[in-house]
Design an enzyme around this catalytic site. Structure first.
Site, PDB file in Angstrom:
ATOM      1  N   LYS A 175      16.340 -59.065 -19.776  1.00 58.25           N
ATOM      2  CA  LYS A 175      15.647 -59.979 -18.829  1.00 58.25           C
ATOM      3  C   LYS A 175      14.682 -61.031 -19.644  1.00 58.25           C
ATOM      4  CE  LYS A 175      12.635 -60.858 -16.304  1.00 58.25           C
ATOM      5  NZ  LYS A 175      11.758 -62.047 -16.125  1.00 58.25           N
ATOM      6  N   SER A 233       2.274 -59.888 -20.956  1.00 59.17           N
ATOM      7  CA  SER A 233       0.817 -59.791 -20.620  1.00 59.17           C
ATOM      8  C   SER A 233       0.438 -58.230 -20.542  1.00 59.17           C
ATOM      9  CB  SER A 233       0.307 -60.223 -19.343  1.00 59.17           C
ATOM     10  OG  SER A 233       0.901 -59.459 -18.107  1.00 59.17           O
ATOM     11  N   GLY A 237       2.309 -55.264 -18.748  1.00 59.59           N
ATOM     12  CA  GLY A 237       2.704 -53.995 -19.628  1.00 59.59           C
ATOM     13  C   GLY A 237       2.179 -52.604 -19.142  1.00 59.59           C
ATOM     14  N   GLU A 254       4.486 -54.739 -26.110  1.00 63.07           N
ATOM     15  CA  GLU A 254       4.064 -55.735 -27.158  1.00 63.07           C
ATOM     16  C   GLU A 254       3.435 -56.751 -26.054  1.00 63.07           C
ATOM     17  OE1 GLU A 254       3.156 -58.669 -28.920  1.00 63.07           O
ATOM     18  OE2 GLU A 254       5.134 -59.111 -29.388  1.00 63.07           O
ATOM     19  N   CYS A 288       1.020 -64.472 -28.835  1.00 63.96           N
ATOM     20  CA  CYS A 288       0.278 -63.199 -28.657  1.00 63.96           C
ATOM     21  C   CYS A 288      -0.583 -63.166 -29.884  1.00 63.96           C
ATOM     22  CB  CYS A 288       1.135 -62.278 -28.444  1.00 63.96           C
ATOM     23  SG  CYS A 288       2.439 -61.800 -29.643  1.00 63.96           S
ATOM     24  N   GLU A 398      -8.146 -62.495 -23.395  1.00 66.21           N
ATOM     25  CA  GLU A 398      -7.216 -63.284 -24.084  1.00 66.21           C
ATOM     26  C   GLU A 398      -7.169 -64.675 -23.232  1.00 66.21           C
ATOM     27  OE1 GLU A 398      -2.858 -62.377 -23.734  1.00 66.21           O
ATOM     28  OE2 GLU A 398      -2.616 -63.171 -25.674  1.00 66.21           O
TER      29      GLU A 398
HETATM   30  C1  UN1 Z   1       4.625 -63.557 -30.141  1.00 72.36           C
HETATM   31  O1  UN1 Z   1       3.591 -64.257 -29.703  1.00 72.36           O
HETATM   32  O2  UN1 Z   1       4.948 -62.632 -29.043  1.00 72.36           O
HETATM   33  O3  UN1 Z   1       3.748 -63.294 -35.720  1.00 72.36           O
HETATM   34  C2  UN1 Z   1       5.184 -63.162 -31.246  1.00 72.36           C
HETATM   35  C3  UN1 Z   1       4.014 -64.567 -35.205  1.00 72.36           C
HETATM   36  C4  UN1 Z   1       5.438 -64.726 -34.831  1.00 72.36           C
HETATM   37  C5  UN1 Z   1       5.743 -63.985 -33.588  1.00 72.36           C
HETATM   38  C6  UN1 Z   1       4.728 -63.874 -32.451  1.00 72.36           C
HETATM   39  N1  UN1 Z   1       6.315 -64.285 -35.607  1.00 72.36           N
HETATM   40  O4  UN1 Z   1       3.114 -65.275 -34.613  1.00 72.36           O
END
Ligand code: UN1
Length: 519
Positions: A175, A233, A237, A254, A288, A398
């Site tokens: 998804k 988020s 999560g 993650e 992230c 965040e």
């Molecule tokens: C993300 O923002 O979910 O390390 C992953 C990094 C990228 C992946 C980010 N290779 O910034």
């Protein structure tokens, strides 16, 4: 060109749109539609999980080296379509084209890594404590994996789940983010066609978050989902992890980050400035792994801040097809949320980085904006917020978007404490020339990933990726480490002695001479 995309279950496009329709538009120019998206609902998700369940045993029977070859073909097909896929990503979510190409590269890297794993997927032979008995371990596929991903990396991050999950013999319900549905549908085509995957091995569900959650709940109750991978988020999560726990499952989570960057007195300040600029404002701060707070030693604070401010002011923001540092926000909901974060700026903060704060428009222009009418898209000024304090929302939460906080520290222990204080733990960075500081930081910081003299973002695709605390549940993706997410160890003991040998009881012991002493 406007596309139409829909869910695909067992190789068949789903008919109708029980979850409604939406038009995904280019965030760089909201008047440009990218795709008409027919959304499924909870029933669509549950049906996809059933299809994946039906296909799973057959897929697990395909020898792992043959599955590895399929991954090889997928990688080549993605590579041969790299520019078209990157262009679509740029159009749909506004990521600068050079970064989008890098994102596609990350899929190819992931395929390159796992194509050989089909010829390994090693188990072990282990000595037994008894004669004529042998111990073994085997990796078994988990079964049906449900993958739910965000749209900031609409193709690379999904590939971190899909490629190893498929290689290990699982079938998948994926998804993608609905605002990045066209990019998701394109990757789905490249994987299913490139790999020659039998129907039902990979299924695509386009649905909103609530319908997905409801569909996942009913699939878990039906017993058609064995593993969940979720990138998104922290709040969402936590709900997914709680749901998984009810079914004795550990989801691979993650989640968000509030990634600190410590700038020490010995740091190369030009390098630190360059790193902070890319980490904080690359991808418009929507990774992230994006930089949350710079924690700079008080002795170099003013100098660093002056350089960081100048770099942010000079950075190219604008049309993501051009050579810009960053383009627009991913989609309207991210722009709206970012406006809320801007509301967290308080009188004790010093705001730097641009000619205005908020959306870039004709009335609030950005000097040197790289493009036509900024008001046509969701472009935001970069914001550096100096003087953040520990009890500020900007320090603790965040703030997904082009915003970076700055605070100071006196000794490294304080810097580490500040870095850990928000309770996330995804990525982190330190700029220093002192190896003792590097190792003290590595040891003390709660993050799953540590950069030394480098950006908080931009992890390579074959090192363990993942976080702790509010950033996840300790699960790791990528490289050999993700195999533990998508396989379960089975241990086998085989006794060919012809009698029942009881472990721990029928074990020989050699008599030593414990009283012996050297003269
Ligand atoms: C993300 O923002 O979910 O390390 C992953 C990094 C990228 C992946 C980010 N290779 O910034």
């Amino acid at each position: 060109m406007q596309r139409s995309v829909t869910s695909v279950i067992a190789g068949k496009p789903a008919s109708g749109a029980p979850g409604g329709t939406l038009t995904s538009v280019s965030p760089a120019d909201l008047s440009q539609p990218v795709a008409q998206v027919a959304l499924g609902d909870a029933g669509t998700f549950a049906a996809a999980a059933r299809a994946a369940r039906a296909a799973q045993a057959g897929w697990a029977d395909v020898p792992a080296p043959v599955r590895g070859r399929a991954i090889a073909h997928i990688g080549r097909l993605v590579e041969d379509n790299a520019q078209a896929l990157a262009r679509l990503v740029t159009r749909e979510i506004g990521k600068p084209y050079a970064e989008a190409l890098g994102e596609v590269r990350e899929i190819v890297d992931t395929c390159d890594f796992f194509l050989g794993e089909g010829r390994r997927l090693y188990g072990q032979t282990v000595p037994s404590e008894m004669p004529d008995k042998q111990l073994f371990t085997f990796r078994n596929p988990v079964g049906v994996v449900s993958v739910i991903t965000a749209g900031n990396f609409p193709v690379a991050v999904p590939s971190w789940y899909l490629i190893p999950a498929l290689l290990c013999g699982n079938t998948v319900v994926w998804k993608p983010a609905e605002y990045a549905a066209a990019s998701g549908a394109a990757l789905f085509e490249l994987i299913t066609r490139g790999g020659g995957l039998p129907d039902g091995v990979l299924n695509l569900v386009l649905a909103d978050g609530e319908q997905t959650f409801a569909g996942l709940s009913s699939a878990l109750a039906e017993g058609t989902v064995d593993k969940i991978g979720f990138t998104g988020s922290s709040a969402a999560g936590e709900r997914v992890g709680e749901l998984a726990g009810r079914y004795r499952q550990a989801a691979c989570l993650e989640l968000g980050g509030k990634n600190p960057m410590v700038v020490t007195p010995s740091a190369d300040l030009d390098l630190a400035t360059e790193g902070a600029l890319f980490a904080g404002f690359g991808t418009a701060g929507q990774r992230c792994t994006s930089l949350g707070t710079v924690i700079v030693h008080e002795s170099v604070h003013e100098e660093f801040l002056a350089r960081f401010d100048a770099a942010a002011r000079a950075a190219a923001v604008g049309d993501p097809m051009g050579g810009v540092l960053y383009g627009p926000m991913l989609a309207a909901k991210f722009a709206e949320r970012f406006e809320e974060y801007l509301g967290w700026i308080q009188p004790h903060h010093r705001v730097l980085g641009s000619t205005a704060v908020g959306r870039i428009t004709a009335d609030a222009p950005r000097q040197g904006f790289a493009g036509g009418d900024p008001g046509a898209g969701l472009f935001y000024h970069p914001v550096i917020v100096d003087g953040v304090r520990e009890d500020d929302a900007i320090f603790m939460q965040e703030t997904f978007g082009p915003m970076v906080g700055v605070t100071t520290y006196r000794d490294l222990a304080e810097a580490i404490r500040l870095g850990n204080a928000p309770g996330y733990g995804l990525s982190s960075a330190i700029y220093t020339r002192d190896p003792a500081e590097v190792f003290a930081f590595r040891r003390g910081i709660s993050a799953g990933m540590v950069s030394v003299n480098n950006s908080t973002s931009g992890a390579e695709a074959h090192l363990p990726f993942g976080g702790n605390g509010r950033s996840g549940n300790g699960a790791r993706q990528s490289g050999i480490w993700v195999l533990d997410q998508f396989t379960r160890w089975q241990s086998v003991n085989w006794d060919y002695s012809g009698k029942l040998q009881k472990a721990q009881m029928d074990v020989a012991e050699l008599a030593g001479d414990p009283g012996y002493r050297l003269d």
